[in-house]
Design a protein around this motif. Structure first.
Motif, PDB file in Angstrom:
ATOM      1  N   VAL A  48      28.884 -24.018  64.603  1.00 50.39           N
ATOM      2  CA  VAL A  48      28.596 -25.116  65.524  1.00 50.39           C
ATOM      3  C   VAL A  48      27.425 -24.732  66.431  1.00 50.39           C
ATOM      4  CG1 VAL A  48      29.522 -26.459  67.448  1.00 50.39           C
ATOM      5  CG2 VAL A  48      30.934 -26.038  65.430  1.00 50.39           C
ATOM      6  N   HIS A  49      27.448 -23.521  66.936  1.00 48.97           N
ATOM      7  CA  HIS A  49      26.378 -23.050  67.824  1.00 48.97           C
ATOM      8  C   HIS A  49      25.022 -23.104  67.107  1.00 48.97           C
ATOM      9  CE1 HIS A  49      23.976 -20.336  70.322  1.00 48.97           C
ATOM     10  NE2 HIS A  49      24.895 -20.472  71.278  1.00 48.97           N
ATOM     11  N   THR A  50      24.992 -22.676  65.861  1.00 49.62           N
ATOM     12  CA  THR A  50      23.736 -22.635  65.099  1.00 49.62           C
ATOM     13  C   THR A  50      23.263 -24.034  64.737  1.00 49.62           C
ATOM     14  OG1 THR A  50      24.297 -20.458  64.204  1.00 49.62           O
ATOM     15  CG2 THR A  50      22.643 -21.756  63.008  1.00 49.62           C
ATOM     16  N   ILE A  51      24.147 -24.831  64.200  1.00 50.04           N
ATOM     17  CA  ILE A  51      23.777 -26.184  63.740  1.00 50.04           C
ATOM     18  C   ILE A  51      23.272 -27.039  64.892  1.00 50.04           C
ATOM     19  CG2 ILE A  51      24.723 -28.327  62.777  1.00 50.04           C
ATOM     20  CD1 ILE A  51      26.610 -26.488  61.110  1.00 50.04           C
ATOM     21  N   LEU A  52      23.888 -26.890  66.053  1.00 50.44           N
ATOM     22  CA  LEU A  52      23.507 -27.702  67.209  1.00 50.44           C
ATOM     23  C   LEU A  52      22.418 -27.043  68.039  1.00 50.44           C
ATOM     24  CD1 LEU A  52      27.064 -28.852  68.363  1.00 50.44           C
ATOM     25  CD2 LEU A  52      25.454 -30.066  66.894  1.00 50.44           C
ATOM     26  N   ASP A  53      22.057 -25.823  67.685  1.00 49.47           N
ATOM     27  CA  ASP A  53      21.050 -25.092  68.455  1.00 49.47           C
ATOM     28  C   ASP A  53      21.426 -25.124  69.943  1.00 49.47           C
ATOM     29  OD1 ASP A  53      18.816 -23.615  69.064  1.00 49.47           O
ATOM     30  OD2 ASP A  53      17.473 -25.365  69.122  1.00 49.47           O
ATOM     31  N   ALA A  54      22.624 -24.664  70.229  1.00 50.91           N
ATOM     32  CA  ALA A  54      23.174 -24.766  71.585  1.00 50.91           C
ATOM     33  C   ALA A  54      22.298 -24.026  72.591  1.00 50.91           C
ATOM     34  CB  ALA A  54      24.591 -24.197  71.619  1.00 50.91           C
ATOM     35  N   PRO A  55      22.078 -24.617  73.762  1.00 47.48           N
ATOM     36  CA  PRO A  55      21.236 -23.990  74.777  1.00 47.48           C
ATOM     37  C   PRO A  55      21.975 -22.876  75.514  1.00 47.48           C
ATOM     38  CG  PRO A  55      22.088 -26.050  75.616  1.00 47.48           C
ATOM     39  CD  PRO A  55      22.559 -25.941  74.181  1.00 47.48           C
ATOM     40  N   GLU A  56      21.263 -22.233  76.423  1.00 40.62           N
ATOM     41  CA  GLU A  56      21.865 -21.192  77.243  1.00 40.62           C
ATOM     42  C   GLU A  56      22.997 -21.783  78.084  1.00 40.62           C
ATOM     43  OE1 GLU A  56      21.163 -17.829  77.475  1.00 40.62           O
ATOM     44  OE2 GLU A  56      20.068 -18.273  75.608  1.00 40.62           O
ATOM     45  N   PRO A  57      23.996 -20.975  78.446  1.00 38.38           N
ATOM     46  CA  PRO A  57      25.094 -21.487  79.278  1.00 38.38           C
ATOM     47  C   PRO A  57      24.570 -22.002  80.622  1.00 38.38           C
ATOM     48  CG  PRO A  57      25.644 -19.343  78.345  1.00 38.38           C
ATOM     49  CD  PRO A  57      24.194 -19.569  78.057  1.00 38.38           C
ATOM     50  N   PRO A  58      25.262 -22.959  81.210  1.00 37.53           N
ATOM     51  CA  PRO A  58      24.826 -23.462  82.513  1.00 37.53           C
ATOM     52  C   PRO A  58      25.123 -22.439  83.604  1.00 37.53           C
ATOM     53  CG  PRO A  58      26.923 -24.442  81.937  1.00 37.53           C
ATOM     54  CD  PRO A  58      26.484 -23.630  80.743  1.00 37.53           C
ATOM     55  N   PRO A  59      24.262 -22.333  84.618  1.00 33.84           N
ATOM     56  CA  PRO A  59      24.540 -21.388  85.695  1.00 33.84           C
ATOM     57  C   PRO A  59      25.676 -21.834  86.592  1.00 33.84           C
ATOM     58  CG  PRO A  59      22.542 -22.615  86.146  1.00 33.84           C
ATOM     59  CD  PRO A  59      22.942 -22.978  84.754  1.00 33.84           C
ATOM     60  N   ASN A  60      25.920 -23.150  86.648  1.00 30.31           N
ATOM     61  CA  ASN A  60      26.947 -23.696  87.542  1.00 30.31           C
ATOM     62  C   ASN A  60      27.811 -24.680  86.770  1.00 30.31           C
ATOM     63  OD1 ASN A  60      25.661 -22.435  89.877  1.00 30.31           O
ATOM     64  ND2 ASN A  60      24.139 -24.089  89.716  1.00 30.31           N
ATOM     65  N   LEU A  61      29.020 -24.841  87.241  1.00 31.29           N
ATOM     66  CA  LEU A  61      29.897 -25.887  86.717  1.00 31.29           C
ATOM     67  C   LEU A  61      30.993 -26.115  87.749  1.00 31.29           C
ATOM     68  CD1 LEU A  61      30.462 -27.809  84.349  1.00 31.29           C
ATOM     69  CD2 LEU A  61      32.048 -26.097  83.450  1.00 31.29           C
ATOM     70  N   GLY A  62      30.917 -27.253  88.452  1.00 31.97           N
ATOM     71  CA  GLY A  62      31.943 -27.583  89.431  1.00 31.97           C
ATOM     72  C   GLY A  62      33.127 -28.270  88.784  1.00 31.97           C
ATOM     73  N   GLY A  63      34.239 -28.296  89.511  1.00 29.15           N
ATOM     74  CA  GLY A  63      35.438 -28.912  88.977  1.00 29.15           C
ATOM     75  C   GLY A  63      35.255 -30.385  88.674  1.00 29.15           C
ATOM     76  N   ASP A  64      34.513 -31.115  89.545  1.00 24.63           N
ATOM     77  CA  ASP A  64      34.311 -32.537  89.304  1.00 24.63           C
ATOM     78  C   ASP A  64      33.473 -32.770  88.048  1.00 24.63           C
ATOM     79  OD1 ASP A  64      32.285 -31.279  90.744  1.00 24.63           O
ATOM     80  OD2 ASP A  64      31.560 -33.133  91.619  1.00 24.63           O
ATOM     81  N   THR A  65      32.431 -31.946  87.854  1.00 20.65           N
ATOM     82  CA  THR A  65      31.610 -32.057  86.640  1.00 20.65           C
ATOM     83  C   THR A  65      32.441 -31.726  85.400  1.00 20.65           C
ATOM     84  OG1 THR A  65      29.705 -31.357  87.942  1.00 20.65           O
ATOM     85  CG2 THR A  65      29.464 -31.303  85.559  1.00 20.65           C
ATOM     86  N   ALA A  66      33.268 -30.700  85.493  1.00 21.15           N
ATOM     87  CA  ALA A  66      34.117 -30.322  84.364  1.00 21.15           C
ATOM     88  C   ALA A  66      35.089 -31.436  84.014  1.00 21.15           C
ATOM     89  CB  ALA A  66      34.880 -29.036  84.684  1.00 21.15           C
TER      90      ALA A  66
END
Length: 914
Positions: free
Chosen positions: A169-187
Motif C-alpha cells: 500500500v505504501h509503495t503503490i500510493l507513494d505515501a508521503p512523509e508522516p505528518p509532524p502534528n496530529l490533534g485529536g479533533d483532526t484524528a
C-alpha cells in the motif's frame, strides 16, 4: 489468498489487498471532489502539511484500515491458507482492535512520531482502529507486540503478510512523509473519512463488479494496475451515492427571494459580505415573523463561500418545524442550486414524512429525481443517503437539533455526524428555547465547529446577553477581550458577527421602520387555584369566558396555551362544554381545536396540518375559532391569531408566543373590531405581588422564572410592551444568568426559588458535561469520544425528554387487536417466522404511537412488552404496549401503570388519571 469480503458475494471471497486499495482509491476521489475546500485546508493546516500531502496521507491510512483482518481470528471465519499457524491461545478480538494494536507499532517503525507531545503513531492507529464507529483504549506500553502474543494477531507468516500489505500500500500510493502534528479533533475527522471510504468501497454491487477484474497476481505492478482501475470507478461510485458539493448561484437578496428585503434583511445583505473573510459565527436576534429564515439562507451562502464549505444543515427544535423547513429549504435550493441537490430530512420519524416516503417509493422504481405536485420541491436524493447514519452526509439536510447534538454525544459513529456538519454552514434556529442541558451540549458542538472551520448561524427571537457571550466564547475558543464590550455590542433587533481573527465581534443594530413596530397590550388575569386530593387544580374558565365572549359574538380566532398536556385537555373539555351549552341556547359557537404532544403520531400530524391551514398566512379565518394547545405551537410554526392567551411562563417564552398574535399584516383587514391591536392575555398565579404559583407550572418552568415574569409584567401597570424596543431589557431582567449574583429585587421573598433554579440548571449542565464528549482542546485519546455501551436509543440530547414511545391498542369484541380504536385497523401480523414487517406495516404501527417520559411508565410489566416477532425491527422493538378495553358505556379504559391509568381518547389524546 487472504480474503477481506465474502458476505453477499455468492460464495466468492474478495481479496483483502483489493479492498484496501479500493478504499484508498475512494479516499483520493473523496478528498479531491467531495470534501469541502475549507475542511481540506483546515485538516492540512492542523497536520502541518500541504493539502496535497494531507490527502495522500488519508488515502494511505484508508489503505491500512482493515489490515487487522490478516489474523487467524478473522481469516478462520472462512478459511486459513496452508502454512498459516493458528495458535490455541489466540483470542477472538475484532479486526478493528487488531489493526489498532498492530499499527501502533508498525507506524512507529515507519517513522511516525510517538512522543508525549506528538503521539502521531498512536493517534493514527487509534483512528484506524475506530473505523467501526467506536474507539479502543490501549495503554502505550501494551502496543509492544511481544507483550500481547495471544490477541489474535499471530506471528510468522501472519506478520510477514501484514508487513507485505503495509509495504505494498505504501509503495503503490507513494505515501508521503508522516505528518509532524496530529490533534485529536483532526484524528476524529480523519476517522470519519476512513469510515466513509470503507462504506462506499464495501457496497456489494461495487465489490461484485470488482471481482471480475482482479489483479493477475499479488505483485506490486499488478496491484498498481488494479488500483488505477479502482480509481477510475470511484467518481461514479461517489456520484451514485449522492456525495456531491452544494454549489449555490451568487446573487443579491432580491435575486434570491421574490420580495423586497426588510430592515434586518437589508443590513445583512449590505454589510455582512464585507466582514466575512473565513469561518465565522453569526448571531441574529429579532422578533418573530421578521424573516429570519431568509436571512439565514442568504447569510449561509455568503459565509459558506468565504469559508470554503459546500453544504447547508438547518437544525430545528421539533419534528414538525423540521418538516416545514424541509420544504422551504427545498424550494430555495431548487431556485439557487447550480446542480440537482440531495436534500435529506433527519429526525426519528423522518421516514414517515410524505416527502421522504415519496423519495423511497421513487427509489423502489429506480428513480432518484422527483418533483412534488405543487412544483415547490425538487429533490435528487440518492438511495445510498437514505441508509442509517448517512443522511447528514448529503450536501443539504434539515433535521431536529438532536441530529446535530448527537455529534457530541459518545455514541457509535458520532465522528461521521461531525464530518457531515464540518463541511456545511450550520443554521440553528430557536436558540432561546434551549434548556441548560441542551445549551451546554450546544457549547461543546460550537467548540468543535469553530475548530473545524464550519460557519454557524444562530437564530433567536430573544437572546440574553450572558447566553450570547457563552456561545461566542465556545465557537471562537476564547472569551471576548471584554465581556462588557460584547454585552454593549448586543442590539435588539440586530445581529453580531465574529471570526477567530477578529479582536471583538462586529454588531449591527437594525432600525425598525415605524410601520413594523407594534405595541403589545398585556392583560394579566389571575386564575383560580384550588386543592383536590392534595393537588393544585387550575380553573381558567372565568378568565376565558370573559376574554372569549366577543370572539364568539363578533368573530375572530384565539389561541390558549396551557402549561401541561393534562391542563390543555381539561381546558379543551371545559371550553367544549361551554360552547355546547351555547348551542343548546341557539347561540353561535366557534370551532374548537386541540394540539399537544400526546396524540398519536399520525393524528398529531393531521391536526398540525389543519392548524397551519386554518391559521397560516393564507388561512381560512371566516369562522370564529379557538385553538387550545401546549408549547408545541410556540416554535417556528407560521400561524397567526387575533388574540393570544397564555398561562404564565418565562418572559422570553411569553414574548415568543405573542409573536403568533397579529403575525401577518395580510390578515389585518379581516380582523374583528375587538382585535384591532395585538394583545396578550397572561393567566397569572393568584396573589398579585406574592403569587401562589400552581405546582404543575413549577414542574415545567423554574419557579423563580415565573415569579420574575409575573412581577415584571405587573409592575408595568398595564403599559404596553413596545416591540422591539422593550424586548432586550425584559429578557435580560428575566434571565440574569446561571450564577449567584447580587440579590434580585424581583425575587424579594422568593430567594429560595432562585437557589433552586440555579441548582437545577447546574445539575443539567453537569449532566451534559458528564455525557458529552470533550472539547477539541487537549484531546489526545480518541477513546473518550465513544462508549461501546451507549446507543442512540439509550441517550438523549434533551434533559428529562419524552424518550419512550408507547403504542395504545384496543382489544375488540372479536378478541383481535386494533389500532386507534375498537373499530380501527388491526395490528399488523408478521407473516411467518423470521419474516419482517413491510415498510407500510411498520409505518401503520408507528403512526399510532405516542412519545412519553419514562417517569410516566413506572410499573410496566411483561404485558407491556412488544411481541418477540417485533425484536428484529429497530422502530418496534422498544415500544411500550398499552392494551385498552371498552367499558359498558362504550368508553375506552387503558392500563394502570404504577399509580396512574393511561387511556387514549380519540378527541383529546392520551390522558393520565390517578
Amino acid at each position: 489468498m487472504l480474503w477481506g469480503k465474502s458476505r453477499g458475494l455468492d460464495g466468492s471471497q474478495y481479496p483483502l489487498i483489493c479492498h484496501l486499495l479500493d478504499a484508498a482509491a475512494v479516499m483520493r476521489v473523496l478528498w479531491c471532489e467531495v470534501i469541502s475546500a475549507g475542511l481540506r485546508a483546515q485538516l492540512a493546516e492542523q497536520m502541518g502539511v500541504t493539502e496535497e500531502n494531507a490527502g495522500r496521507l488519508l488515502e494511505f491510512w484508508a489503505g491500512l484500515h482493515d489490515i487487522g483482518k490478516i489474523t487467524p481470528a478473522f481469516q478462520r471465519q472462512v478459511w486459513v491458507p496452508p502454512g498459516y499457524p493458528q495458535g490455541p491461545g489466540d483470542l477472538p478480538r475484532g479486526h478493528d482492535f487488531a489493526a489498532h494494536l498492530w499499527l501502533a507499532s508498525a507506524l512507529r517503525q515507519a517513522g511516525y512520531a510517538d512522543e508525549r507531545r506528538a503521539p502521531v503513531a498512536r493517534l493514527v492507529a487509534q483512528l484506524l482502529g475506530g473505523h467501526h464507529g467506536c474507539f479502543h483504549s490501549v495503554d502505550p506500553g501494551d502496543t509492544r507486540l511481544e507483550k500481547r502474543p495471544f490477541i489474535g494477531i499471530g506471528n510468522g507468516p501472519w506478520d510477514e503478510q501484514r508487513v507485505a500489505a503495509f509495504d505494498a500500500v505504501h509503495t503503490i500510493l507513494d505515501a508521503p512523509e508522516p505528518p509532524p502534528n496530529l490533534g485529536g479533533d483532526t484524528a476524529a475527522v480523519a476517522c470519519a473519512l476512513i469510515i466513509l471510504s470503507d462504506w462506499l468501497a464495501s457496497q456489494i454491487s461495487f465489490v461484485k463488479r470488482q471481482l471480475v477484474q482482479l489483479p493477475d497476481s499479488g505483485r506490486v505492478e499488478d496491484l498498481q494496475s488494479f488500483f488505477h482501475r479502482s480509481l477510475a470507478q470511484a467518481p461514479a461510485l461517489l456520484s451514485n451515492a449522492g456525495l456531491t458539493r452544494l454549489r449555490l448561484r451568487a446573487g443579491t437578496f432580491g435575486e434570491e427571494f421574490p420580495f423586497e428585503p426588510n430592515a434586518l434583511q437589508s443590513t445583512i445583505a449590505e454589510e455582512l459580505p464585507a466582514l466575512v473573510t473565513g469561518p465565522g459565527l453569526l448571531m441574529v436576534a429579532a422578533p418573530m415573523g421578521i424573516g429570519k429564515t431568509e436571512v439565514a439562507f442568504h447569510a449561509a451562502r455568503i459565509m459558506g463561500h468565504a469559508a470554503g464549505t459546500s453544504g447547508i444543515f438547518v437544525a430545528l427544535p421539533t419534528m414538525a418545524t423540521a418538516d416545514q423547513m424541509y420544504e422551504r429549504l427545498a424550494a430555495y435550493l431548487r431556485n439557487r442550486s447550480l446542480d440537482p441537490t440531495g436534500l435529506t430530512l433527519l429526525h426519528g420519524m423522518a421516514w414517515l414524512s410524505p416527502l421522504m416516503s415519496m423519495v423511497s417509493e421513487e427509489h423502489a422504481e429506480g428513480v432518484g429525481d422527483i418533483t412534488s405536485e405543487d412544483d415547490t420541491v425538487h429533490l435528487a436524493v440518492a438511495e445510498w443517503l437514505l441508509g442509517a447514519k448517512r443522511g447528514i452526509l448529503a450536501p443539504a439536510a434539515v433535521g431536529t437539533i438532536d441530529q446535530a447534538l448527537m455529534a457530541v454525544l459518545p455514541v457509535r459513529h458520532n465522528v461521521l455526524r461531525m464530518l457531515g456538519l464540518a463541511q456545511k454552514t450550520v443554521i440553528i434556529d430557536e436558540v432561546h428555547a434551549f434548556s441548560p442541558y441542551m445549551r451546554r451540549l450546544l457549547v461543546i458542538l460550537l467548540s468543535w465547529l469553530g475548530r473545524l472551520g464550519a460557519p454557524v448561524v444562530l437564530l433567536s427571537a430573544t437572546l440574553p446577553k450572558h447566553v450570547a457571550r457563552e456561545l461566542y466564547t465556545a465557537y471562537l475558543g476564547r472569551a471576548p477581550e471584554s465581556a462588557e464590550a460584547l454585552d454593549l455590542a448586543q442590539h435588539y433587533p440586530g445581529w453580531t458577527y465574529a471570526q477567530r481573527d477578529m479582536p471583538t465581534p462586529i454588531s449591527t443594530a437594525v432600525a425598525v421602520p415605524q410601520e413594523d413596530r407594534r405595541e403589545l397590550a398585556v392583560t394579566l388575569r389571575p386564575v383560580d387555584v384550588s386543592q383536590r386530593d392534595g393537588k393544585d387544580m387550575v380553573d381558567r374558565m372565568p378568565a376565558l369566558r370573559d376574554e372569549l365572549r366577543r370572539l364568539i359574538d363578533e368573530g375572530g380566532c384565539a389561541a390558549v396555551i396551557c402549561t401541561t398536556v393534562d391542563q390543555a385537555q381539561e381546558t379543551y373539555r371545559d371550553l367544549r362544554a361551554w360552547f355546547d351549552q351555547r348551542k343548546t341556547d341557539g347561540s353561535a359557537s366557534p370551532e374548537l381545536r386541540l394540539l399537544h404532544s400526546r396524540f398519536p403520531v399520525g393524528q398529531r400530524a393531521r391536526i398540525t396540518h389543519d392548524v397551519i391551514t386554518t391559521y397560516g398566512p393564507n388561512g381560512d379565518r371566516r369562522r370564529p375559532s379557538v385553538l387550545v394547545a401546549t408549547q408545541v405551537i410556540e416554535q417556528s410554526l407560521d400561524i397567526d391569531f387575533d388574540l393570544m392567551i397564555s398561562d404564565l411562563a418565562p418572559i422570553e417564552l411569553l414574548l415568543q408566543r405573542s409573536g403568533r398574535a397579529h403575525r401577518h399584516k395580510s390578515n389585518d383587514a379581516s380582523r374583528p373590531e375587538w382585535a384591532a391591536t395585538p394583545r396578550l392575555v397572561v393567566l397569572t398565579a393568584p396573589g398579585e405581588d406574592t403569587p401562589r404559583v400552581p405546582k404543575p407550572w413549577t414542574r415545567v418552568y423554574p419557579h423563580a422564572s415565573l415569579i420574575r415574569a409575573q412581577r415584571l409584567l405587573s409592575r408595568r401597570e398595564d403599559k404596553p410592551i413596545s416591540i422591539p424596543d422593550d424586548v432586550q431589557d425584559l429578557v435580560d431582567a428575566a434571565s440574569p444568568g446561571d450564577g449567584i449574583g447580587a440579590p434580585d429585587p424581583l425575587l424579594d421573598g422568593f430567594e429560595s426559588a432562585e437557589v433552586e433554579r440555579i441548582s437545577a440548571g447546574f445539575v443539567e449542565v453537569q449532566a451534559a458535561e458528564m455525557i458529552g464528549i470533550a472539547t477539541p482542546d487537549g484531546l489526545t485519546n480518541l477513546y473518550s469520544l465513544t462508549d461501546r455501551e451507549i446507543t442512540e436509543e439509550l441517550i438523549s440530547t434533551r434533559f428529562d425528554a419524552d424518550s419512550e414511545r408507547v403504542l395504545p391498542y384496543f382489544i375488540g369484541e372479536d378478541g383481535d387487536y386494533h389500532l386507534g380504536g375498537p373499530d380501527g385497523p388491526m395490528v399488523p401480523v408478521v407473516p411467518g417466522a423470521g419474516r419482517r414487517f413491510t415498510r407500510e406495516q411498520c409505518a401503520e404501527v408507528i403512526n399510532h404511537t405516542i412519545p412519553l417520559r419514562a417517569s410516566l411508565l413506572q410499573g410496566r410489566s411483561e404485558a407491556n412488552m412488544p411481541p418477540e416477532a417485533w425484536s428484529n425491527d429497530v422502530h418496534l422493538r422498544n415500544l411500550v404496549l398499552l392494551p385498552h378495553r371498552v367499558d359498558a358505556d362504550g368508553q375506552p379504559v387503558g392500563p394502570v401503570l404504577g399509580d396512574q391509568r393511561l387511556t387514549l381518547h380519540l378527541d383529546v389524546g392520551l390522558t393520565t388519571s390517578f
